[in-house]
Design an enzyme around this catalytic site. Structure first.
Site, PDB file in Angstrom:
ATOM      1  N   ARG A  66     -73.800-102.366  -6.982  1.00  6.72           N
ATOM      2  CA  ARG A  66     -74.554-102.010  -5.785  1.00  6.72           C
ATOM      3  C   ARG A  66     -73.840-100.914  -4.992  1.00  6.72           C
ATOM      4  O   ARG A  66     -74.476-100.031  -4.415  1.00  6.72           O
ATOM      5  CB  ARG A  66     -74.745-103.242  -4.899  1.00  6.72           C
ATOM      6  N   TYR A  70     -75.378 -97.545  -3.551  1.00  8.20           N
ATOM      7  CA  TYR A  70     -75.340 -97.174  -2.131  1.00  8.20           C
ATOM      8  C   TYR A  70     -74.751 -95.778  -1.944  1.00  8.20           C
ATOM      9  O   TYR A  70     -75.242 -94.984  -1.133  1.00  8.20           O
ATOM     10  CB  TYR A  70     -74.512 -98.185  -1.344  1.00  8.20           C
ATOM     11  N   TYR A  92     -85.981-100.891   5.890  1.00  6.97           N
ATOM     12  CA  TYR A  92     -86.590-102.169   6.274  1.00  6.97           C
ATOM     13  C   TYR A  92     -85.787-102.815   7.401  1.00  6.97           C
ATOM     14  O   TYR A  92     -84.556-102.859   7.363  1.00  6.97           O
ATOM     15  CB  TYR A  92     -86.583-103.054   5.032  1.00  6.97           C
ATOM     16  N   HIS A  94     -83.831-103.267  10.794  1.00  8.23           N
ATOM     17  CA  HIS A  94     -82.968-102.374  11.568  1.00  8.23           C
ATOM     18  C   HIS A  94     -82.078-101.612  10.599  1.00  8.23           C
ATOM     19  O   HIS A  94     -81.455-102.218   9.722  1.00  8.23           O
ATOM     20  CB  HIS A  94     -82.111-103.203  12.538  1.00  8.23           C
ATOM     21  N   VAL A  97     -78.282-102.821  10.174  1.00 10.58           N
ATOM     22  CA  VAL A  97     -77.992-104.236   9.954  1.00 10.58           C
ATOM     23  C   VAL A  97     -78.190-104.563   8.471  1.00 10.58           C
ATOM     24  O   VAL A  97     -79.306-104.479   7.960  1.00 10.58           O
ATOM     25  CB  VAL A  97     -78.900-105.139  10.822  1.00 10.58           C
ATOM     26  N   ALA A 124     -84.740-108.927  11.474  1.00 10.65           N
ATOM     27  CA  ALA A 124     -85.038-110.343  11.268  1.00 10.65           C
ATOM     28  C   ALA A 124     -84.479-111.187  12.413  1.00 10.65           C
ATOM     29  O   ALA A 124     -85.063-112.217  12.785  1.00 10.65           O
ATOM     30  CB  ALA A 124     -84.453-110.809   9.936  1.00 10.65           C
ATOM     31  N   GLN A 166     -78.297-114.785   4.726  1.00 13.48           N
ATOM     32  CA  GLN A 166     -78.275-114.750   3.260  1.00 13.48           C
ATOM     33  C   GLN A 166     -77.456-115.881   2.626  1.00 13.48           C
ATOM     34  O   GLN A 166     -76.566-115.639   1.811  1.00 13.48           O
ATOM     35  CB  GLN A 166     -77.738-113.393   2.785  1.00 13.48           C
ATOM     36  N   ALA A 207     -88.614-114.590   8.388  1.00 14.44           N
ATOM     37  CA  ALA A 207     -89.536-113.823   9.218  1.00 14.44           C
ATOM     38  C   ALA A 207     -90.743-113.383   8.396  1.00 14.44           C
ATOM     39  O   ALA A 207     -90.646-113.150   7.189  1.00 14.44           O
ATOM     40  CB  ALA A 207     -88.833-112.605   9.798  1.00 14.44           C
ATOM     41  N   THR A 235     -82.809-117.382   6.132  1.00 13.88           N
ATOM     42  CA  THR A 235     -81.717-117.439   7.108  1.00 13.88           C
ATOM     43  C   THR A 235     -81.536-118.880   7.548  1.00 13.88           C
ATOM     44  O   THR A 235     -82.508-119.630   7.691  1.00 13.88           O
ATOM     45  CB  THR A 235     -82.040-116.553   8.330  1.00 13.88           C
TER      46      THR A 235
END
Length: 263
Positions: A66, A70, A92, A94, A97, A124, A166, A207, A235
């Site tokens: 990952r 990134y 997606y 903020h 975050v 979220a 998560q 959410a 969450t």
């Protein structure tokens, strides 16, 4: 005169209804848009606003980790800025975050003297406050990524609510498939039961990601956490165990200092 390029990093919210007017204007005005969206509908909506839109999701393909993906995303976002283009990178929720590419891009832009601005978005956490009726101004709040909470043995104040993000990836091995193993959730529950009793009521929260959907709000006891169903977006919200106690020593300190001011 050469146009000065810029990178606008914008938050989309969790669905198009949550996208701010500021972010929408940045999407429309951009020469090129990069999007990391939670839902295909969100990507389609952004493409309606600006046809010069590319999905950052494609950068995961063919990369070992990952972090590699990134880094590639950040470089793709900055390359047209160096050519003098106005770029909008939209994420997606903020954009600051749980969004590593945005922070990597901001760091590189600062090193190179490139103009970058981050616009906030509905996250979220914002949705959690609204859906669960949580006011951190009244109750305080502790917020940790679940694995960070577990492996670093974070010191928790049981008089304030705790949010764990998560929990499905509390076991590092689960990062590849987003299927948290039972033993990992059992370990997380055991760590929480060092602080809270097994009967303590907790909430699994997700959410809504579409305007016509409702949030998932599932109440259960901590003892039953290992039986719960988790998704990538789940969450864990842990209400306070008790209210905070007044500090008599600080009350005496305040009284003494106020008396000194009046002398």
């Amino acid at each position: 005169m050469t146009q000065e390029g810029c990178l606008i990093i914008a938050g989309l919210g969790l669905h198009p209804g949550q996208c701010t007017l500021e972010a929408r204007a940045a999407l429309i005005a951009a020469d090129i848009v990069f999007v990391q969206a939670g839902e295909a509908d969100m990507l389609a909506w952004v493409r309606e606003l600006n046809g010069r839109t590319l999905s950052l999701q494609d950068f995961y393909a063919g990369r070992a980790t990952r972090l590699d993906a990134y880094a590639a995303m950040a470089e793709a976002m900055l390359a047209p800025v160096r050519r003098g283009l106005r770029v909008c990178a939209a994420f997606y929720g903020h954009p600051g975050v749980f969004v590593s590419p945005s922070h990597i891009a901001c760091g590189r832009a600062a090193e190179e003297g490139l103009l970058v601005v981050m616009l906030p978005g509905v996250s979220a956490e914002d949705c959690l406050f609204a859906d669960l009726g949580v006011d951190p101004g009244q109750s305080g709040l502790q917020s940790y990524e679940a694995r960070d909470f577990f492996v670093h043995a974070r010191q928790i104040d049981a008089t304030a609510p705790l949010v764990l993000w998560q929990p499905i990836v509390v076991d590092e091995a689960a990062l590849s498939g987003f299927n948290s193993r039972l033993g990992a959730i059992r370990a997380l529950a055991a760590a929480l039961m060092e602080i809270y009793p097994p009967s303590h009521e907790i909430i699994l929260y997700e959410a809504a990601v579409r305007m016509d959907e409702s949030a998932r709000i599932e109440k259960l006891t901590l003892a039953n956490l290992e039986r719960a169903q988790f998704a990538q977006e789940t969450t864990l919200y842990v209400p306070a165990l008790r209210g905070p106690a007044l500090s008599t020593s600080r009350a005496r300190l305040m009284k003494r200092l106020l008396a000194e001011d009046n002398c």
